[in-house]
Motif scaffolding. Structure first.
Motif, PDB file in Angstrom:
ATOM      1  N   THR A 162       1.755   0.372 -13.465  1.00  0.00           N
ATOM      2  CA  THR A 162       0.970  -0.441 -12.530  1.00  0.00           C
ATOM      3  C   THR A 162       1.841  -1.099 -11.466  1.00  0.00           C
ATOM      4  O   THR A 162       1.386  -1.988 -10.755  1.00  0.00           O
ATOM      5  N   ASP A 163       3.116  -0.683 -11.375  1.00  0.00           N
ATOM      6  CA  ASP A 163       4.032  -1.339 -10.444  1.00  0.00           C
ATOM      7  C   ASP A 163       4.133  -0.628  -9.093  1.00  0.00           C
ATOM      8  O   ASP A 163       4.908  -1.041  -8.236  1.00  0.00           O
ATOM      9  N   GLY A 164       3.375   0.464  -8.929  1.00  0.00           N
ATOM     10  CA  GLY A 164       3.432   1.161  -7.649  1.00  0.00           C
ATOM     11  C   GLY A 164       2.874   0.304  -6.532  1.00  0.00           C
ATOM     12  O   GLY A 164       2.013  -0.555  -6.741  1.00  0.00           O
ATOM     13  N   ALA A 165       3.371   0.519  -5.321  1.00  0.00           N
ATOM     14  CA  ALA A 165       2.928  -0.283  -4.175  1.00  0.00           C
ATOM     15  C   ALA A 165       1.434  -0.079  -3.934  1.00  0.00           C
ATOM     16  O   ALA A 165       0.916   1.035  -4.039  1.00  0.00           O
ATOM     17  N   LEU A 166       0.739  -1.161  -3.614  1.00  0.00           N
ATOM     18  CA  LEU A 166      -0.681  -1.083  -3.269  1.00  0.00           C
ATOM     19  C   LEU A 166      -0.824  -0.584  -1.844  1.00  0.00           C
ATOM     20  O   LEU A 166      -0.189  -1.116  -0.925  1.00  0.00           O
ATOM     21  N   ILE A 167      -1.653   0.423  -1.656  1.00  0.00           N
ATOM     22  CA  ILE A 167      -1.837   1.016  -0.333  1.00  0.00           C
ATOM     23  C   ILE A 167      -3.312   0.935   0.027  1.00  0.00           C
ATOM     24  O   ILE A 167      -4.169   1.392  -0.740  1.00  0.00           O
ATOM     25  N   PRO A 168      -3.655   0.351   1.166  1.00  0.00           N
ATOM     26  CA  PRO A 168      -5.079   0.267   1.555  1.00  0.00           C
ATOM     27  C   PRO A 168      -5.584   1.628   2.022  1.00  0.00           C
ATOM     28  O   PRO A 168      -4.854   2.395   2.658  1.00  0.00           O
ATOM     29  N   THR A 169      -6.825   1.931   1.722  1.00  0.00           N
ATOM     30  CA  THR A 169      -7.443   3.150   2.231  1.00  0.00           C
ATOM     31  C   THR A 169      -8.002   2.880   3.627  1.00  0.00           C
ATOM     32  O   THR A 169      -8.030   1.742   4.108  1.00  0.00           O
ATOM     33  N   VAL A 170      -8.476   3.937   4.271  1.00  0.00           N
ATOM     34  CA  VAL A 170      -9.077   3.787   5.601  1.00  0.00           C
ATOM     35  C   VAL A 170     -10.326   2.915   5.522  1.00  0.00           C
ATOM     36  O   VAL A 170     -10.631   2.173   6.455  1.00  0.00           O
ATOM     37  N   TYR A 171     -11.059   2.978   4.389  1.00  0.00           N
ATOM     38  CA  TYR A 171     -12.223   2.106   4.210  1.00  0.00           C
ATOM     39  C   TYR A 171     -11.809   0.642   4.343  1.00  0.00           C
ATOM     40  O   TYR A 171     -12.468  -0.156   5.024  1.00  0.00           O
ATOM     41  N   THR A 172     -10.717   0.261   3.686  1.00  0.00           N
ATOM     42  CA  THR A 172     -10.233  -1.119   3.739  1.00  0.00           C
ATOM     43  C   THR A 172      -9.716  -1.470   5.129  1.00  0.00           C
ATOM     44  O   THR A 172      -9.954  -2.568   5.644  1.00  0.00           O
ATOM     45  N   LEU A 173      -9.019  -0.538   5.764  1.00  0.00           N
ATOM     46  CA  LEU A 173      -8.474  -0.806   7.096  1.00  0.00           C
ATOM     47  C   LEU A 173      -9.572  -0.964   8.137  1.00  0.00           C
ATOM     48  O   LEU A 173      -9.388  -1.649   9.140  1.00  0.00           O
ATOM     49  N   TRP A 174     -10.718  -0.341   7.909  1.00  0.00           N
ATOM     50  CA  TRP A 174     -11.834  -0.554   8.836  1.00  0.00           C
ATOM     51  C   TRP A 174     -12.427  -1.949   8.664  1.00  0.00           C
ATOM     52  O   TRP A 174     -12.993  -2.509   9.595  1.00  0.00           O
ATOM     53  N   LYS A 175     -12.296  -2.507   7.454  1.00  0.00           N
ATOM     54  CA  LYS A 175     -12.750  -3.893   7.244  1.00  0.00           C
ATOM     55  C   LYS A 175     -11.811  -4.876   7.930  1.00  0.00           C
ATOM     56  O   LYS A 175     -12.249  -5.887   8.485  1.00  0.00           O
ATOM     57  N   LYS A 176     -10.503  -4.585   7.885  1.00  0.00           N
ATOM     58  CA  LYS A 176      -9.503  -5.463   8.501  1.00  0.00           C
ATOM     59  C   LYS A 176      -8.502  -4.584   9.249  1.00  0.00           C
ATOM     60  O   LYS A 176      -7.447  -4.218   8.714  1.00  0.00           O
ATOM     61  N   PRO A 177      -8.812  -4.217  10.486  1.00  0.00           N
ATOM     62  CA  PRO A 177      -7.976  -3.272  11.231  1.00  0.00           C
ATOM     63  C   PRO A 177      -6.537  -3.736  11.462  1.00  0.00           C
ATOM     64  O   PRO A 177      -5.652  -2.919  11.688  1.00  0.00           O
TER      65      PRO A 177
END
Length: 605
Positions: free
Chosen positions: A78-93
């Motif tokens: 569970t230590d891998g870096a968290l990466i936002p998906t395009v869905y999340t980036l559309w919420k907060k560009p």
């Protein structure tokens, strides 16, 4: 990363409240957000799903209650870096720093390509290597929504300092894009792309924005600079993705559209006919004629249209160079005008025209200056795409291929030497490791022969002398460096390691042996192919037999090896060496670790 369907996806499970709070706190801390922003990006009802990419890299996807993937991490645990998906980036560009690229490059990114340096128009600063960044489509005076997310391959300084002569290489290693297989998991995958938003001033909370050198703040020089970079046939322009970004940008970047009058279009089409008369039409044998107007138009004139007509200095959308946009309006009228000029000879049949002859020796053809054609650009793009495809296939093959390493463990007379060298005697050493230990040891002990540097005075050191001594022979006073290293390895215990991409290495005692694929005659005159030694490479006999049954369209059987209690062999009816080898290679077994032999011919003799 997600250009192909997932290799494996486990059952979706609801995330516990405590785990969601931890995830939210992590997002807030990692991305410098306010708590209310964390609530938006890590909502209630979050779910998790363990996955494996098509390259068998493990990971976890966090999905909204509705089923849209919002975050993912790659790697075990569970230590891998968290990466936002395009869905999340559309919420907060503005969650990540950005790089913008022309519209024509976007399909290449969604097709699995990385973003190349020539495709970068604007970018945030500062940017560091391996930093997460979003990729947007370039719009003048506006910011497009994020369409991809990846890790920086270079710094913003590298991007800013790059000029036309050295603008090559990758800018972003793309991990996830709009419309890829991760995006398609979401129930909202059919949603429309958000409209571009207004561009903030250069100094904002998002950080300064840098326009690539040679492009002014308004973006008016974007196409001119990109066109020069991508049209010039320089030796550096050899990378598949770089060439694709170059040629595509010429045709589709919004500011590139040049306005041509009907007279200009007519001139372009006449220039295309002159080019065809110089090249393809001049090489046609007389027996080819007559040819139809449609054949002449589609096979010779249209491919010869100029990319940069009329010395405009910028490329033109080939869609405007259409006969309907010219003064002639129809192909028939255009050809009649060319026939009147003496370039071709026509004959009317049933209201249509056919070309009965062409005249490459016409003065207008002789005086025509050759230009870069639409066909040449398309051929170059096709070659670049083919190179890119082959490079990606080779990279995927390399990553999926099993890596087999031969190792050695201190044993017998070599244990004392490793102790003297202050090295771990329980460790496994590669050839390079042993050589490094040996070279350091002889330097520290001063064992290099003063007269001949390639010889080592092994007799001066008891531990080394024992390690290289061959039983039954006299104790050597000195040996060549290579001979001493070979003797040390021969006295050590042989091991091997097999490693797969994203998997744990498997280490076994003994030398790695190749898979044996042998054709023999059994039961009278029937040839069959026998496969043994595959267990070492993580292959199961029953699974292998089932796949070979389909691949070879032949019966298979699994039988124990004579005299062996655990080992088995897979038998396939017929001579199937190639089919078996191809299947093993597709499973990741390197070809050099497959030993094939046909004994059927010698059996018949």
């Amino acid at each position: 990363m997600f250009k192909k369907p997932l290799a494996d996806a486990k059952t979706i499970a609801s995330l516990r409240g405590s785990d969601r709070r931890k995830l939210k706190q992590r997002v807030v801390a990692d991305f410098g957000l306010q708590l209310e922003e964390g609530e938006l990006l890590v909502p209630e009802g979050l779910q998790s799903q363990k996955i494996s990419t098509h390259l068998n890299e493990p990971g976890v996807v966090y999905l909204s209650q509705e089923g849209d993937p919002l975050w993912f991490s790659l790697g075990k645990g569970t230590d891998g870096a968290l990466i936002p998906t395009v869905y999340t980036l559309w919420k907060k560009p503005d969650l990540l720093p950005f790089l913008s690229t022309p519209a024509a490059v976007v399909p290449k990114l969604t097709g699995g390509a990385d973003l190349m340096i020539p495709g970068v128009v604007q970018h945030s600063v500062p940017l560091a290597v391996d930093q997460l960044a979003a990729v947007t489509q370039y719009h003048r005076d506006r910011r497009g929504p994020p369409l991809a997310v990846g890790r920086m391959a270079v710094t913003s300084d590298t991007l800013r300092e790059a000029d036309e002569k050295d603008r090559k290489g990758k800018a972003v290693y793309v991990l996830h894009t709009w419309k890829d297989c991760l995006w398609s998991m979401g129930v909202s995958s059919k949603m429309d792309v958000p409209e571009p938003r207004e561009v903030p001033r250069p100094e904002t909370e998002e950080g300064p924005i840098v326009q690539q050198e040679g492009v002014d703040a308004e973006g008016d020089d974007l196409v001119d600079e990109t066109a020069k970079l991508q049209l010039e046939d320089t030796p550096q322009s050899t990378g598949g993705q770089q060439d694709i970004a170059a040629e595509q940008t010429l045709e589709s970047a919004e500011p590139a559209a040049a306005v041509l009058s009907p007279e200009d279009v007519s001139s372009c089409l006449r220039s295309a006919l002159l080019q065809a008369l110089q090249t393809t039409l001049s090489s046609l044998p007389p027996s080819t004629f007559p040819i139809t107007a449609s054949t002449l138009w589609s096979n010779h004139v249209l491919p010869a249209r100029p990319v940069q007509p009329l010395g405009a200095g910028v490329p033109v959308d080939i869609g405007v160079m259409d006969i309907k946009q010219s003064t002639h309006k129809t192909v028939k009228v255009f050809l009649k005008a060319c026939a009147k000029e003496g370039l071709i000879k026509l004959k009317e049949t049933k209201g249509d025209v056919v070309i009965t002859a062409v005249y490459p020796a016409h003065p207008a053809v002789a005086g025509h200056r050759s230009h870069k054609t639409v066909q040449s650009v398309e051929e170059k793009r096709g070659k670049a795409e083919e190179r890119q495809r082959k490079e990606q296939e080779a990279e995927e093959k390399r990553r999926s291929e099993l890596r087999i390493a031969e190792l050695w463990k201190p044993h017998g007379p070599t244990v004392g030497w490793f102790v003297a060298a202050e090295k771990d005697t329980s460790h496994l050493y590669s050839v390079a490791d042993i050589k490094e230990v040996f070279n350091a040891y002889v330097v520290v002990k001063g064992l290099v022969n003063a007269q001949v540097q390639q010889y080592i005075n092994v007799g001066q050191d008891d531990a080394l002398a024992q390690a290289v001594h061959v039983k039954g022979e006299e104790q050597a006073e000195f040996m060549k460096r290579e001979d001493a290293l070979r003797q040390i390895r021969e006295h050590m215990q042989v091991w091997h390691e097999i490693r797969t991409e994203g998997g744990e290495p498997v280490t076994r005692k003994g030398a790695a042996r190749p898979i044996s694929v042998v054709v023999k005659i059994r039961q009278g005159r029937k040839a069959c192919t026998l496969i043994t030694g595959f267990e070492t490479y993580g292959l199961a006999a029953d699974d292998l037999a089932q796949e070979l049954r389909k691949a070879c369209a032949s019966s298979t059987a699994v039988e124990p090896l004579p005299g062996k209690t655990t080992d088995v062999e897979v038998m396939v009816q017929g001579k199937q060496i190639k089919a078996v080898t191809d299947l093993l290679v597709s499973k990741g077994v390197p070809a050099r670790w497959i030993k094939s032999e046909d004994l059927s011919a010698s059996k018949k003799k």
